[in-house]
Write an enzyme that holds these catalytic residues in place. Structure first.
Site, PDB file in Angstrom:
ATOM      1  N   PHE A 162      -5.140   3.365  14.326  1.00 23.16           N
ATOM      2  CA  PHE A 162      -5.262   4.359  13.259  1.00 23.16           C
ATOM      3  C   PHE A 162      -6.214   3.824  12.200  1.00 23.16           C
ATOM      4  O   PHE A 162      -6.254   2.616  11.946  1.00 23.16           O
ATOM      5  CB  PHE A 162      -3.891   4.661  12.645  1.00 23.16           C
ATOM      6  CG  PHE A 162      -2.981   5.433  13.560  1.00 23.16           C
ATOM      7  CD1 PHE A 162      -2.714   6.770  13.315  1.00 23.16           C
ATOM      8  CD2 PHE A 162      -2.404   4.829  14.668  1.00 23.16           C
ATOM      9  CE1 PHE A 162      -1.878   7.494  14.160  1.00 23.16           C
ATOM     10  CE2 PHE A 162      -1.581   5.541  15.521  1.00 23.16           C
ATOM     11  CZ  PHE A 162      -1.319   6.873  15.262  1.00 23.16           C
ATOM     12  N   PRO A 191      -3.142 -12.085   9.723  1.00 17.65           N
ATOM     13  CA  PRO A 191      -3.557 -11.940  11.127  1.00 17.65           C
ATOM     14  C   PRO A 191      -3.942 -10.496  11.420  1.00 17.65           C
ATOM     15  O   PRO A 191      -3.346  -9.560  10.885  1.00 17.65           O
ATOM     16  CB  PRO A 191      -2.306 -12.359  11.912  1.00 17.65           C
ATOM     17  CG  PRO A 191      -1.170 -12.245  10.953  1.00 17.65           C
ATOM     18  CD  PRO A 191      -1.739 -12.533   9.604  1.00 17.65           C
ATOM     19  N   ASP A 217      -4.270  -6.466   4.586  1.00 15.29           N
ATOM     20  CA  ASP A 217      -5.321  -7.355   5.083  1.00 15.29           C
ATOM     21  C   ASP A 217      -5.189  -8.773   4.530  1.00 15.29           C
ATOM     22  O   ASP A 217      -5.619  -9.734   5.178  1.00 15.29           O
ATOM     23  CB  ASP A 217      -6.696  -6.796   4.707  1.00 15.29           C
ATOM     24  CG  ASP A 217      -6.998  -5.490   5.434  1.00 15.29           C
ATOM     25  OD1 ASP A 217      -6.595  -5.362   6.604  1.00 15.29           O
ATOM     26  OD2 ASP A 217      -7.611  -4.594   4.821  1.00 15.29           O
ATOM     27  N   ILE A 268      -3.555  -7.928  13.755  1.00  6.36           N
ATOM     28  CA  ILE A 268      -2.673  -7.629  14.898  1.00  6.36           C
ATOM     29  C   ILE A 268      -3.374  -6.743  15.911  1.00  6.36           C
ATOM     30  O   ILE A 268      -3.293  -6.961  17.119  1.00  6.36           O
ATOM     31  CB  ILE A 268      -1.365  -6.961  14.406  1.00  6.36           C
ATOM     32  CG1 ILE A 268      -0.700  -7.806  13.323  1.00  6.36           C
ATOM     33  CG2 ILE A 268      -0.406  -6.751  15.578  1.00  6.36           C
ATOM     34  CD1 ILE A 268       0.462  -7.109  12.634  1.00  6.36           C
ATOM     35  N   LEU A 269      -4.098  -5.745  15.428  1.00  4.73           N
ATOM     36  CA  LEU A 269      -4.746  -4.796  16.330  1.00  4.73           C
ATOM     37  C   LEU A 269      -5.826  -5.490  17.165  1.00  4.73           C
ATOM     38  O   LEU A 269      -5.948  -5.234  18.368  1.00  4.73           O
ATOM     39  CB  LEU A 269      -5.341  -3.644  15.513  1.00  4.73           C
ATOM     40  CG  LEU A 269      -5.822  -2.426  16.300  1.00  4.73           C
ATOM     41  CD1 LEU A 269      -4.706  -1.861  17.170  1.00  4.73           C
ATOM     42  CD2 LEU A 269      -6.354  -1.356  15.353  1.00  4.73           C
ATOM     43  N   ASN A 299       0.846  -1.191   0.000  1.00  4.29           N
ATOM     44  CA  ASN A 299       0.000   0.000   0.000  1.00  4.29           C
ATOM     45  C   ASN A 299       0.882   1.241   0.000  1.00  4.29           C
ATOM     46  O   ASN A 299       2.111   1.141  -0.026  1.00  4.29           O
ATOM     47  CB  ASN A 299      -0.957  -0.012   1.199  1.00  4.29           C
ATOM     48  CG  ASN A 299      -0.205  -0.135   2.512  1.00  4.29           C
ATOM     49  OD1 ASN A 299       0.558   0.737   2.898  1.00  4.29           O
ATOM     50  ND2 ASN A 299      -0.404  -1.258   3.205  1.00  4.29           N
ATOM     51  N   LYS A 326      10.140 -16.201 -10.538  1.00  2.49           N
ATOM     52  CA  LYS A 326       9.326 -15.151 -11.138  1.00  2.49           C
ATOM     53  C   LYS A 326       8.270 -15.758 -12.068  1.00  2.49           C
ATOM     54  O   LYS A 326       8.570 -16.594 -12.921  1.00  2.49           O
ATOM     55  CB  LYS A 326      10.220 -14.188 -11.932  1.00  2.49           C
ATOM     56  CG  LYS A 326       9.444 -13.082 -12.639  1.00  2.49           C
ATOM     57  CD  LYS A 326      10.371 -12.206 -13.459  1.00  2.49           C
ATOM     58  CE  LYS A 326       9.567 -11.170 -14.250  1.00  2.49           C
ATOM     59  NZ  LYS A 326      10.430 -10.328 -15.088  1.00  2.49           N
ATOM     60  N   LYS A 383     -12.022  -3.388  18.033  1.00  2.90           N
ATOM     61  CA  LYS A 383     -10.637  -3.721  18.392  1.00  2.90           C
ATOM     62  C   LYS A 383     -10.308  -3.374  19.847  1.00  2.90           C
ATOM     63  O   LYS A 383      -9.173  -3.525  20.271  1.00  2.90           O
ATOM     64  CB  LYS A 383      -9.664  -2.982  17.448  1.00  2.90           C
ATOM     65  CG  LYS A 383      -9.933  -3.194  15.957  1.00  2.90           C
ATOM     66  CD  LYS A 383      -9.793  -4.633  15.524  1.00  2.90           C
ATOM     67  CE  LYS A 383     -10.250  -4.832  14.086  1.00  2.90           C
ATOM     68  NZ  LYS A 383      -9.351  -4.274  13.088  1.00  2.90           N
TER      69      LYS A 383
END
Length: 402
Positions: A322, A304, A277, A306-307, A208, A287, A340
């Site tokens: 965030f 996973p 995600d 994490i938060l 991202n 390749k 969360k």
């Protein structure tokens, strides 16, 4: 913040020297006692009389001036300073300091001071991007000096690019952060930053646009305020901040393992990383060739969360998350806050100018566990980092009193 503080402002020879006059005015207005040191070339752009009038103090230009100085000038200035701000900072000065050279009043004062030093570089974009300059800046960052990044725009030389001196208000805000008290002494702060990369094959990956700047700003601010900082970072192009421990990772799984291994040490966790995600179910060992047939199907599986996992552990530890959104900012952030089990969520609309990825500023809305929400004005990520630490300390204080 600046009342009674001695601030030494160094002005180098560049067209942006005229902006230093407004910077001096802002520091004086904020209550600082300002001493201005000018290089010989700076006086070609702005007269010393201008700075003397604005600061209310004689301007210091010469290394040897026995008629005016009872004390050794650079030592006196260095000892008195609570903070030094160099604006504009030229490539020449940054190079001299990085090389340990001191051949004029400003560079000798920088060499002698123990005060925090903030450089505000301004120069031609090609000079700024030159590897020699970047090496010098990175050297100083590693040694504990501070930099506020130049901004992108039309430069006096006619070029377009990164090299403009930030606005004086932004420099003042960055300087304010350097004079924060050591109110996080004894605290361990865990920060995650940057993107993750989920490999498709040895040369391709899913990722991202996260630059890591917000997380790095929080880590640097917490360290300035006395915290022991553990920074878990995905791949970025940023220089490493001076923190207790830097833990580089690549994938979401690696980030999860690093965080869970160290979270027991932390009293505050800032999950600023943009974790992917999903990841490919299978990673090709070689390749994937384009070929002449149909495009290959990329099958994904969830990474996973994490938060959420941290939220399940959350007890006395503060957990700040965030949310980067493109629509329904408050609704989506509020849902994430609850799901969360967060103490605070920092939400921003990445489609807004000045609040997206890889920029120096942010515009955020803070949502709290008790239902409050507050939109903050646009500010530098450096300033926002300190504001978020202030909020975390206030939540911790309220908990202890409750």
């Amino acid at each position: 913040m600046f009342s009674g503080k001695q601030v030494v402002i160094g002005v180098c020879g560049g067209i942006a020297a005229y902006k230093a006059a407004e910077l001096v005015r802002l520091f004086v207005k904020a209550g600082a006692e300002v001493q201005v040191v000018m290089t010989r070339n700076a006086a070609e752009f702005v007269t010393p009389l201008t700075f003397q009038t604005l600061s209310g103090n004689p301007v210091h230009c010469e290394l040897f001036n026995l008629l005016q100085e009872r004390e050794i000038g650079h030592i006196s200035l260095a000892d008195r300073a609570d903070l030094m701000v160099i604006a504009p900072a030229t490539a020449n000065l940054v190079g001299k300091v990085a090389s340990g050279l001191a051949d004029d009043l400003l560079s000798t004062t920088l060499m002698a001071t123990r005060a925090p030093v903030l450089f505000a570089p301004a120069m031609n974009v090609n000079m700024y991007e030159n590897p020699l300059y970047q090496r010098n800046q990175a050297t100083l960052v590693e040694l504990g000096y501070h930099f506020i990044e130049p901004v992108v725009g039309e430069l006096a030389c006619g070029w377009q690019g990164k090299g403009k001196l930030p606005e004086p208000e932004a420099i003042l805000e960055a300087a304010r952060g350097l004079l924060r008290p050591a109110d996080l002494a004894g605290e361990t702060v865990l920060v995650t930053a940057g993107p993750t990369r989920e490999e498709i094959d040895p040369v391709r990956y899913i990722s991202n646009y996260s630059s890591g700047k917000m997380g790095y700003a929080i880590a640097a601010a917490a360290a300035r305020r006395g915290a022991r900082v553990l920074l878990v970072s995905g791949p970025t192009c940023l220089p490493r901040p001076a923190v207790a421990e830097f833990i580089p990772v690549t994938s979401a799984v690696e980030m999860r393992d690093a965080v869970m291994n160290r979270v027991g040490e932390a009293g505050m966790v800032f999950k600023a990383a943009a974790v992917a995600d999903y990841r490919p179910i299978r990673r090709a060992e070689r390749k994937i060739k384009k070929g002449a047939g149909e495009a290959p199907l990329l099958e994904l599986e969830r990474n996973p969360d994490i938060l959420a996992e941290l939220g399940e552990l959350n007890g006395s530890r503060l957990l700040i998350g965030f949310a980067a959104e493109t629509d329904q900012l408050v609704a989506h952030a509020a849902a994430k806050l609850k799901a969360k089990n967060l103490d605070l969520i920092v939400a921003n609309d990445v489609t807004r100018e000045g609040a997206g990825f890889d920029v120096e500023t942010n515009i955020v809305r803070l949502l709290y566990r008790d239902g409050r929400n507050l939109e903050l004005p646009q500010m530098s990520k450096t300033a926002l980092a300190d504001r978020l630490l202030d909020e975390a300390l206030e939540i911790k204080r309220q908990r202890s009193e409750g």
